[in-house]
Design a protein around this motif. Structure first.
Motif, PDB file in Angstrom:
ATOM      1  N   ALA A   1       3.608  -0.202  -5.817  1.00  0.00           N
ATOM      2  CA  ALA A   1       2.378  -0.333  -5.032  1.00  0.00           C
ATOM      3  C   ALA A   1       1.266  -0.880  -5.902  1.00  0.00           C
ATOM      4  O   ALA A   1       1.217  -0.633  -7.107  1.00  0.00           O
ATOM      5  CB  ALA A   1       1.973   1.026  -4.463  1.00  0.00           C
ATOM      6  N   ASP A   2       0.359  -1.629  -5.293  1.00  0.00           N
ATOM      7  CA  ASP A   2      -0.827  -2.060  -6.026  1.00  0.00           C
ATOM      8  C   ASP A   2      -2.104  -1.626  -5.323  1.00  0.00           C
ATOM      9  O   ASP A   2      -3.187  -2.130  -5.623  1.00  0.00           O
ATOM     10  CB  ASP A   2      -0.819  -3.571  -6.270  1.00  0.00           C
TER      11      ASP A   2
ATOM     12  N   VAL B   1       0.861  -1.190   0.000  1.00  0.00           N
ATOM     13  CA  VAL B   1       0.000   0.000   0.000  1.00  0.00           C
ATOM     14  C   VAL B   1       0.891   1.232   0.000  1.00  0.00           C
ATOM     15  O   VAL B   1       1.883   1.300   0.734  1.00  0.00           O
ATOM     16  CB  VAL B   1      -0.937   0.004   1.222  1.00  0.00           C
ATOM     17  N   LEU B   2       0.527   2.216  -0.809  1.00  0.00           N
ATOM     18  CA  LEU B   2       1.260   3.477  -0.866  1.00  0.00           C
ATOM     19  C   LEU B   2       0.414   4.576  -0.235  1.00  0.00           C
ATOM     20  O   LEU B   2      -0.708   4.844  -0.668  1.00  0.00           O
ATOM     21  CB  LEU B   2       1.592   3.832  -2.313  1.00  0.00           C
ATOM     22  N   PHE B   3       0.938   5.206   0.812  1.00  0.00           N
ATOM     23  CA  PHE B   3       0.307   6.349   1.478  1.00  0.00           C
ATOM     24  C   PHE B   3       0.780   7.604   0.753  1.00  0.00           C
ATOM     25  O   PHE B   3       1.946   7.960   0.790  1.00  0.00           O
ATOM     26  CB  PHE B   3       0.723   6.380   2.953  1.00  0.00           C
ATOM     27  N   LEU B   4      -0.152   8.268   0.093  1.00  0.00           N
ATOM     28  CA  LEU B   4       0.184   9.376  -0.791  1.00  0.00           C
ATOM     29  C   LEU B   4      -0.487  10.656  -0.292  1.00  0.00           C
ATOM     30  O   LEU B   4      -1.671  10.651   0.046  1.00  0.00           O
ATOM     31  CB  LEU B   4      -0.275   9.024  -2.208  1.00  0.00           C
TER      32      LEU B   4
ATOM     33  N   ALA C   1      -2.070  -6.672   8.960  1.00  0.00           N
ATOM     34  CA  ALA C   1      -2.364  -7.531   7.813  1.00  0.00           C
ATOM     35  C   ALA C   1      -1.109  -8.018   7.105  1.00  0.00           C
ATOM     36  O   ALA C   1      -1.204  -8.669   6.059  1.00  0.00           O
ATOM     37  CB  ALA C   1      -3.252  -6.777   6.831  1.00  0.00           C
ATOM     38  N   ALA C   2       0.066  -7.685   7.652  1.00  0.00           N
ATOM     39  CA  ALA C   2       1.348  -8.081   7.051  1.00  0.00           C
ATOM     40  C   ALA C   2       1.490  -7.541   5.627  1.00  0.00           C
ATOM     41  O   ALA C   2       1.978  -8.232   4.721  1.00  0.00           O
ATOM     42  CB  ALA C   2       1.503  -9.595   7.074  1.00  0.00           C
ATOM     43  N   VAL C   3       1.050  -6.290   5.425  1.00  0.00           N
ATOM     44  CA  VAL C   3       1.167  -5.629   4.127  1.00  0.00           C
ATOM     45  C   VAL C   3       2.107  -4.440   4.279  1.00  0.00           C
ATOM     46  O   VAL C   3       1.855  -3.562   5.106  1.00  0.00           O
ATOM     47  CB  VAL C   3      -0.210  -5.148   3.621  1.00  0.00           C
ATOM     48  N   PRO C   4       3.185  -4.377   3.515  1.00  0.00           N
ATOM     49  CA  PRO C   4       4.106  -3.239   3.617  1.00  0.00           C
ATOM     50  C   PRO C   4       3.427  -1.928   3.214  1.00  0.00           C
ATOM     51  O   PRO C   4       2.553  -1.906   2.340  1.00  0.00           O
ATOM     52  CB  PRO C   4       5.235  -3.592   2.647  1.00  0.00           C
TER      53      PRO C   4
ATOM     54  N   GLN D   1       6.189   7.820 -10.340  1.00  0.00           N
ATOM     55  CA  GLN D   1       6.588   7.677  -8.943  1.00  0.00           C
ATOM     56  C   GLN D   1       5.860   6.510  -8.283  1.00  0.00           C
ATOM     57  O   GLN D   1       6.450   5.762  -7.490  1.00  0.00           O
ATOM     58  CB  GLN D   1       6.305   8.972  -8.184  1.00  0.00           C
ATOM     59  N   VAL D   2       4.586   6.348  -8.612  1.00  0.00           N
ATOM     60  CA  VAL D   2       3.825   5.222  -8.058  1.00  0.00           C
ATOM     61  C   VAL D   2       4.413   3.898  -8.524  1.00  0.00           C
ATOM     62  O   VAL D   2       4.551   2.950  -7.752  1.00  0.00           O
ATOM     63  CB  VAL D   2       2.333   5.341  -8.433  1.00  0.00           C
TER      64      VAL D   2
END
Length: 345
Positions: A118-119, A63-66, A94-97, A112-113
């Protein structure tokens, strides 16, 4: 036959004559569609050669926090630091980076994404329209927090009620000239707080005076803008005796400016802020504010991404008023001795 650059989900939706969300549900085999619509979308996808490998199955790998750099750094804007912490907690559970990216409208956001691999995207706060459109064109699962965009999953607190509670509290305390300081009204949360402020005045039978509502000057540094807003209010022929401020950081700076001008808080002017950041309780005096669970905003948004809950939701997170010294009405002075003798006679 697919062209060399590949077909986007937007182009597929246009060709099928349906929404992007309908295409996504059809390709992922999700419920909520008629078999006729599902078959139509799948047929158009096959005809155009849409790459179904683009579709995510199961929970996201990253997950990307944008967020926009226009809000400043996360260190200087503690509200979003709490939101980030809540999102990070949900991802860790949830063991998701989770990775972090700040953007502006002129950036090559798609590139950049991609570099972050990230998905799924969690977008925090207001994004300029150009940046928001670039984010949507990444065609990744997307949830917004402290923002709103039609057709997308958005996680917000009850900004309208929060501002109403703050303003109603000042009215109940006997304030006669209530002013407000706001940030840019294009921000979803700020516009709702302005609406809640005005609604409370209307319901109390108070006429709305635009001179008592000030928006921060975007050309100034954040602290300078807060000081300038308070200066403009104090320069009015009848300065306010109470101020609702759209966030705590601005309220604390406005209170400092009042103290520099020889005004006492709350005796001369009362304040209520919004967000309940940690600094609020350490203000001079401690700042009354509207509290929401900031970490819950990030946690709920991240869980929605992880669990695939991307459809719109209109239920805001609850808020509560926290009353501290900055908004307390001054106690009535004790009666004079002469008054006591007259009352006794």
């Amino acid at each position: 036959m697919a062209d060399k650059r590949g077909v986007t989900i937007r182009e597929l939706a246009q060709a099928a004559g349906v929404s992007i969300g309908t295409v996504s549900r059809a390709l992922k085999g999700q419920p909520g569609l008629s078999e006729q619509t599902r078959s139509q979308v799948l047929a158009v996808a096959q005809q155009l050669g849409y790459d179904t490998a683009k579709l995510r199955t199961g929970k996201p790998r990253r997950v990307l926090f944008l967020y926009s750099r226009s809000i400043g750094s996360l260190a200087s804007n503690p509200f979003y630091s709490y939101v980030l912490h809540g999102a990070e907690t949900a991802c860790r559970e949830a063991a998701v980076p989770l990775s972090l990216l700040s953007v502006l409208g002129g950036d090559d956001i798609a590139a950049q994404v991609r570099r972050h691999e990230a998905d799924a995207l969690l977008v925090a706060g207001y994004l300029e329209p150009e940046a928001m459109e670039a984010v949507r064109q990444c065609e990744l699962p997307l949830v917004l927090v402290d923002h709103f965009y039609p057709g997308l999953r958005c996680v917000n607190d009850d900004n309208l009620r929060g501002a109403w509670l703050a303003t109603h509290h000042l009215l109940e305390g006997g304030a006669q000239r209530i002013a407000a300081i706001f940030g840019p009204l294009v921000h979803h949360s700020v516009s709702l707080r302005a609406k809640g402020f005005r609604r409370a005045l209307f319901e109390a039978g108070r006429l709305f005076d635009p001179d008592y509502e000030v928006v921060l000057d975007p050309s100034l540094d954040y602290r300078d803008a807060a000081r300038d807003a308070m200066r403009r209010l104090l320069a009015l022929p009848a300065p306010p005796d109470a101020v609702f401020v759209y966030n705590d950081s601005t309220a604390l700076t406005a209170m400092e400016y009042c103290a520099e001008q020889g005004l006492r808080v709350p005796q001369d002017v009362r304040f209520v802020g919004y967000d309940d950041i940690e600094a609020a309780q350490h203000g001079r005096p401690p700042l009354s504010t509207v509290r929401m669970d900031k970490e819950a905003l990030g946690h709920v948004a991240a869980r929605a991404l992880i669990e695939g809950e991307e459809s719109p939701s209109d239920t805001p997170l609850p808020v509560e008023l926290v009353v501290r010294e900055s908004s307390q009405a001054a106690p009535a002075p004790p009666p004079s001795r002469a008054g006591k003798r007259r009352a006794a006679g």
